[in-house]
Write a protein that holds these residues in place. Structure first.
Motif, PDB file in Angstrom:
ATOM      1  N   ARG A 144      61.546 -42.382  48.097  1.00  0.00           N
ATOM      2  CA  ARG A 144      60.922 -43.084  47.286  1.00  0.00           C
ATOM      3  C   ARG A 144      61.308 -42.407  45.759  1.00  0.00           C
ATOM      4  N   GLU A 167      56.626 -48.068  43.742  1.00  0.00           N
ATOM      5  CA  GLU A 167      56.543 -47.048  44.591  1.00  0.00           C
ATOM      6  C   GLU A 167      56.678 -46.329  44.073  1.00  0.00           C
ATOM      7  N   ARG A 168      57.117 -45.910  42.562  1.00  0.00           N
ATOM      8  CA  ARG A 168      57.135 -45.117  41.804  1.00  0.00           C
ATOM      9  C   ARG A 168      56.713 -45.212  40.432  1.00  0.00           C
ATOM     10  N   THR A 185      52.069 -47.264  48.081  1.00  0.00           N
ATOM     11  CA  THR A 185      52.293 -47.287  48.381  1.00  0.00           C
ATOM     12  C   THR A 185      52.025 -48.539  47.979  1.00  0.00           C
TER      13      THR A 185
END
Length: 649
Positions: A414, A620-621, A470
């Motif tokens: 990730r 996601e990030r 997430t």
């Protein structure tokens, strides 16, 4: 499945057969050249036998015509041999010599004496055109012949397509986890390849081509092999780039050879991976464009040549269906387009079970938890996560792969690998990164943009700090409020810096880049701009119309300014939580998501962080760093939006 011995060692057997053939040829040539028995008392036959073995005793001594005439008059010649270019002479006293006779005058003189009845010594013919074998001239030219054979072999190798014909793939639908919709869509294809006569009896025209589309790593190649194994058909696999060549006309020949091979091995599935490599026809501005157009034309012609009961199916796979020629996608060629989507939660759990069985996994593995935390990942990514977990276990010298290894591997997939030997940051930089990441995490938790897993100021990949969020569910439809919430989350790091330091840094550059792409998509493609314009800039480009992007850029900037003000207002309400999370990050460097969620609920109540219908966007990030260079799975660039229909992204 173990391959047969001849299949596994076919190259070695081919080389051994070639060596045996060369040895047999050399033995045959040596047998032909070995000396034959000579009758006793036959001087001419003995001389011929010696000449065939070695001519050096004669060629070492060259004489002139006067020597020959003198020996003939004095009767010293015991035998002579005439060839096309020389005369070999043996005398009674043991001398041996030769004379050059390219014109044949010396041989005529000797034979004229025989015609006059003056036969003083025996004369024979040696190495003349009449007695030489037919391959004698070829033996003299063997280097050129060898080059010719090698050139012909190389040309044949270059002209043939690199086909991998398999009689049985050994894979069926039962071996492929997920892709239930694609399997159902391919069910009638299985029936056609098993019994094509049943279709032709009813007058039904079976599909000639099926196009598999989807993201990279979703299992399109494995699904094609499973289709061949399910049908019991031959399987030929090539790629779109195999038809390209630097030589003119070679690509067309490869297309013809490939389809001819498929027809000869029917029932057969011709799988063309990355079929977009064939390209599409266009203006012939260069010679290479003309060759590419001819390759596409030949491909279209070959697909039109399929009979209803030929038993050949062309199966194509691509990640860019818009790059294919429109004539290739029409009915009668690729009759069906099947989208291979991402795996569902239950399918992801099955995938983890499948790949964990291939490593020495511990008993504490929670496959359901891993499946819930891998939303949006492809089967290839899940396989990579399991392999990465095994590598981490080997690095720790563990006897088995534990749950913590899988969690670390999932985080690595990730947000990137933990860098080794990173330079130390100053206290000011650590504080700014902590404020930046705390802003991302708090706004994500407050707006319900997903599940905040962790916040860290430890470098991951090329990012100096990371907030891992997430998605809570698989979504293919995103509302305007969800996209606006994601933009606020992207702007939250910059807003937290403004609120805490009254100055922003370059660490928000990547955040602004992603937010600008999303805002341009909302304004220019999705009709979600502040002005209410419904015109799609993508449709304008496809219509080849001139357009001024100034209004769209101005609307996107207006949307960003509006959401930035809303984000700052929310951060102002969350300022005590911002200071708390920042202080915790400076102390422990990593803060779990539960602590962030508790800090938000303490200020906004129990309803904070509960995703409404308008609050469930994928993220996601988020990285705060001048080196930030991440690639979120959820990418809504204008040019990259899939055509899912109105309002879909």
């Amino acid at each position: 499945m173990t391959k047969p011995f001849f299949t596994r060692h076919r190259r070695l057997l081919g080389v051994a057969s070639l060596c045996l053939a060369l040895l047999a040829a050399a033995a045959g040539y040596g047998f032909a050249q070995r000396p034959q028995p000579v009758p006793a008392g036959d001087a001419s036959a003995a001389m011929l036998a010696e000449l065939r073995r070695d001519t050096s005793p004669w060629t070492a001594h060259r004489a002139d015509l006067s020597t020959l005439v003198g020996d003939m008059r004095d009767g010293r010649i015991s035998s002579a041999a005439l060839s096309d270019e020389a005369v070999y002479v043996s005398t009674g006293d043991g001398r041996r010599y030769w004379l050059a006779d390219q014109s044949g005058r010396v041989g005529e003189m000797i034979l004229r004496d025989y015609g006059n009845g003056a036969a003083l010594f025996p004369v024979s013919l040696f190495d003349t055109d009449g007695e030489a074998p037919w391959y004698r001239e070829l033996q003299a030219q063997w280097p050129f012949l060898m080059l010719l054979v090698l050139g012909a072999g190389l040309a044949w190798w270059k002209l043939r397509p690199h086909t991998r014909l398999k009689h049985r793939t050994g894979v069926t639908f039962a071996d492929v986890v997920g892709a239930a919709e694609a399997k159902q869509a391919l069910s009638d294809v299985v029936g056609y390849l098993r019994a094509p006569a049943a279709f032709t009896k009813l007058g039904a025209r079976p599909p000639r081509g099926v196009l598999l589309t989807g993201d990279p790593g979703t299992g399109k190649t494995q699904l094609a092999r499973a289709l061949a194994g399910e049908c019991g058909a031959h399987f030929i696999q090539v790629t779109g780039s195999d038809f390209s060549s630097m030589y003119f006309g070679v690509g067309i020949h490869k297309v013809k050879t490939l389809f001819r091979t498929a027809r000869e091995n029917a029932p057969c599935i011709l799988f063309i991976d990355e079929i977009d490599g064939i390209g599409r026809r266009g203006e012939q501005s260069r010679a290479s464009d003309a060759e590419a157009n001819r390759i596409v034309n030949q491909f279209l012609t070959e697909m039109d040549g399929f009979a209803a009961d030929s038993g050949v199916l062309v199966l194509g796979a691509t990640n860019f269906p818009n790059s294919l020629d429109p004539a290739l996608l029409r009915e009668g060629r690729f009759d069906r387009s099947i989208a291979v989507g991402l795996p569902t939660p239950s399918e992801r759990e099955q995938l983890f079970h499948l790949y964990c069985a291939k490593v020495r996994a511990g008993a504490d593995i929670d496959h359901a938890l891993l499946a819930r935390n891998s939303v949006g990942l492809t089967p290839a990514a899940i396989a990579s996560i399991v392999n990465q977990a095994a590598l981490l276990a080997a690095r720790d010298s563990s006897a088995e792969v534990g749950m913590q290894h899988f969690v670390d591997a999932l985080e690595t997939c990730r947000i990137g690998e933990q860098p080794i030997g990173a330079s130390a940051l100053s206290e000011t930089e650590r504080t700014r990164i902590a404020v930046h990441e705390a802003g991302h995490a708090l706004v994500a938790a407050a707006l319900g943009c997903g599940r905040v897993e962790k916040v860290t100021i430890l470098p991951r990949g090329q990012a100096l700090g990371v907030t891992l969020v997430t998605p809570t569910e698989d979504k293919r439809l995103h509302l305007e409020s969800e996209l606006r919430a994601r933009i606020q989350m992207l702007l939250a790091g910059r807003g937290a810096e403004r609120l805490h330091f009254s100055e922003v840094s370059s660490g928000a550059g990547q955040d602004l880049h992603e937010a600008s792409k999303l805002a341009l998509s909302m304004v220019g493609t999705l009709g979600m701009g502040p002005s209410g314009s419904l015109l799609s800039l993508q449709a304008v480009r496809e219509a080849h119309l001139d357009s001024d992007p100034h209004e769209a850029l101005q609307a996107a900037d207006q949307l960003l300014q509006q959401l930035d003000r809303e984000c700052l207002a929310l951060l102002q309400r969350l300022r005590p939580a911002l200071e708390l999370i920042t202080r915790r990050l400076l102390e422990d460097e990593t803060v779990p998501g539960e602590e962030v969620q508790a800090a938000v609920r303490a200020l906004l109540g129990e309803s904070a962080g509960v995703p409404r219908q308008a609050r469930a966007c994928h993220l996601e990030r988020v990285a705060a760093s001048p080196l930030a260079n991440f690639d979120p799975l959820f990418d809504l660039a204008v040019d990259d939006l899939p055509d899912y229909g109105p309002g879909m992204a």
